[in-house]
Design an enzyme around this catalytic site. Sequence first.
Site, PDB file in Angstrom:
ATOM      1  N   HIS A 183       0.830  -1.215   0.000  1.00  0.00           N
ATOM      2  CA  HIS A 183       0.000   0.000   0.000  1.00  0.00           C
ATOM      3  C   HIS A 183       0.862   1.261   0.000  1.00  0.00           C
ATOM      4  O   HIS A 183       0.647   2.191   0.787  1.00  0.00           O
ATOM      5  CB  HIS A 183      -1.001  -0.009   1.156  1.00  0.00           C
ATOM      6  N   HIS A 230      -1.186   5.026   9.604  1.00  0.00           N
ATOM      7  CA  HIS A 230       0.130   5.660   9.509  1.00  0.00           C
ATOM      8  C   HIS A 230       0.124   6.986  10.262  1.00  0.00           C
ATOM      9  O   HIS A 230       0.264   8.052   9.670  1.00  0.00           O
ATOM     10  CB  HIS A 230       0.519   5.857   8.040  1.00  0.00           C
ATOM     11  N   HIS A 364      11.038  -3.175   2.853  1.00  0.00           N
ATOM     12  CA  HIS A 364      11.365  -1.756   2.740  1.00  0.00           C
ATOM     13  C   HIS A 364      11.798  -1.219   4.096  1.00  0.00           C
ATOM     14  O   HIS A 364      11.371  -1.711   5.140  1.00  0.00           O
ATOM     15  CB  HIS A 364      10.207  -0.938   2.177  1.00  0.00           C
TER      16      HIS A 364
END
Length: 457
Positions: A183, A230, A364
């Site tokens: 995402h 987030h 990541h």
Amino acid sequence: MALDKPYLDVPGTTIFDADQSRKGYWLNQFCMSLMKAENRERFKKDEAAYLTEWPMTDEQRAAVRARDLNWMMRTGGNIYFLSKLGATDGLSFQQMAGSMTGMTEQQYRDMMVHGGRSPEGNRYQGEGGDAQGPMSRSDAWMAWEKSHGSDLAEQVLAAEATAGKAADPAAHARITASVYSSHVPAIGAAIDHGKTEEPYWKPLFAGFEPSKQWMKEHMPDVVFLVYNDHATNFDLGVIPTFAIGTAAEFQPADEGYGPRPVPMVMGHPKLASHIAQSVIQQDFDLTLVNELKVDHGLTVPMNLLFGSPAAWPCKVIPFHVNVVQYPVPSGKRCFQLGQAIRRAIESYDEPLNVQIWGTGGMSHQLQGPRAGLINAEWDNRFLDRLIADPADLSTMPHIDYVREAGSEGIELVMWLIARGAMSDVAGSGKPPRVAHRFFHVPASNTAVGHLILENQL
């Protein structure tokens, strides 16, 4: 099977469960507002005007104006929230409690002085105790029911009497597929700014074209979408480990660049509340969120699978997992949670086609001198294991994710929730069919993984 609600036959008792919470959200929020002196003054000055500021139902407003606590509780009120209204009126908790019994204030006080109400005869409906029979109702409540052509209390009792009865298994909801996708916020920006055909982005979006076609042919009624917030809704004041969105709609969040130009996300409050209660009864602690804004963690996968429609083609239940602040839930815990979610969905008495999506990852790292870490070999091995042996994959310790997939690679534990909800994990189906698999590097700072698994019942 339907949810276990053994408290429905306890006389004179309204248990504040997930359904009640969803129903009474704005009523209880109104009550909370009265904790501020300036709001209490405004309410006392003009009750009608103040109540219009809150999107309650007309019935809830009528119940507030009548100060009928039993009526307010029937419409979703919780006594601890309603007590703020009582305090505004200068009432003690004893006065509030006594008002719901049909007794005078002195009679209730005398009962408490003599040891309180006995549970004898008051454990089950139909016994001979002193709390049996219809609840005390104000003249305003009875007038409301008469004006609306029905006895709402009788409707509630009838609904409760049928709760828990067996239903046709074919009429239950079912999980038909699981979908897995990164995402990455930059993907959303590329969509929003018309860059999908640029050389950098074109290979990534091409990899999702088969998925869009598959989705048109396998459109669900509801998507249960697992993602992480987030720092959008949950700041460092409160960070729930697992949180489920139970609202009817979810606004796109402003993450600092303005809200994304995507449609409102429409929820499924009844199914979400059902899942919450079922999963908590299976010993998983969930936070129920009745007001939630959704960020790129949810909307980017929606774009990748549905494109950019004027309205999303199905309803969505957002499910947040904390992978921002350690400790985060283990892969094993997430895998087991997926199994509990499957049981919850399959016990819902409506023939809904449900898909469960796991989002985030793949490898990541967004911080520190090691930022930019990508481990494509490890990512693809993760996909292999997710398909073939998810139970073993779920035992991988957190440190392996961090060392091999970067500090933000831990988001992949959310994929294990979706995988745990598949039929083969429960031993009730064949291994899932891989409808599509895709991997691409890079999208901004991230390796992008994508997988669609169909249940083979």
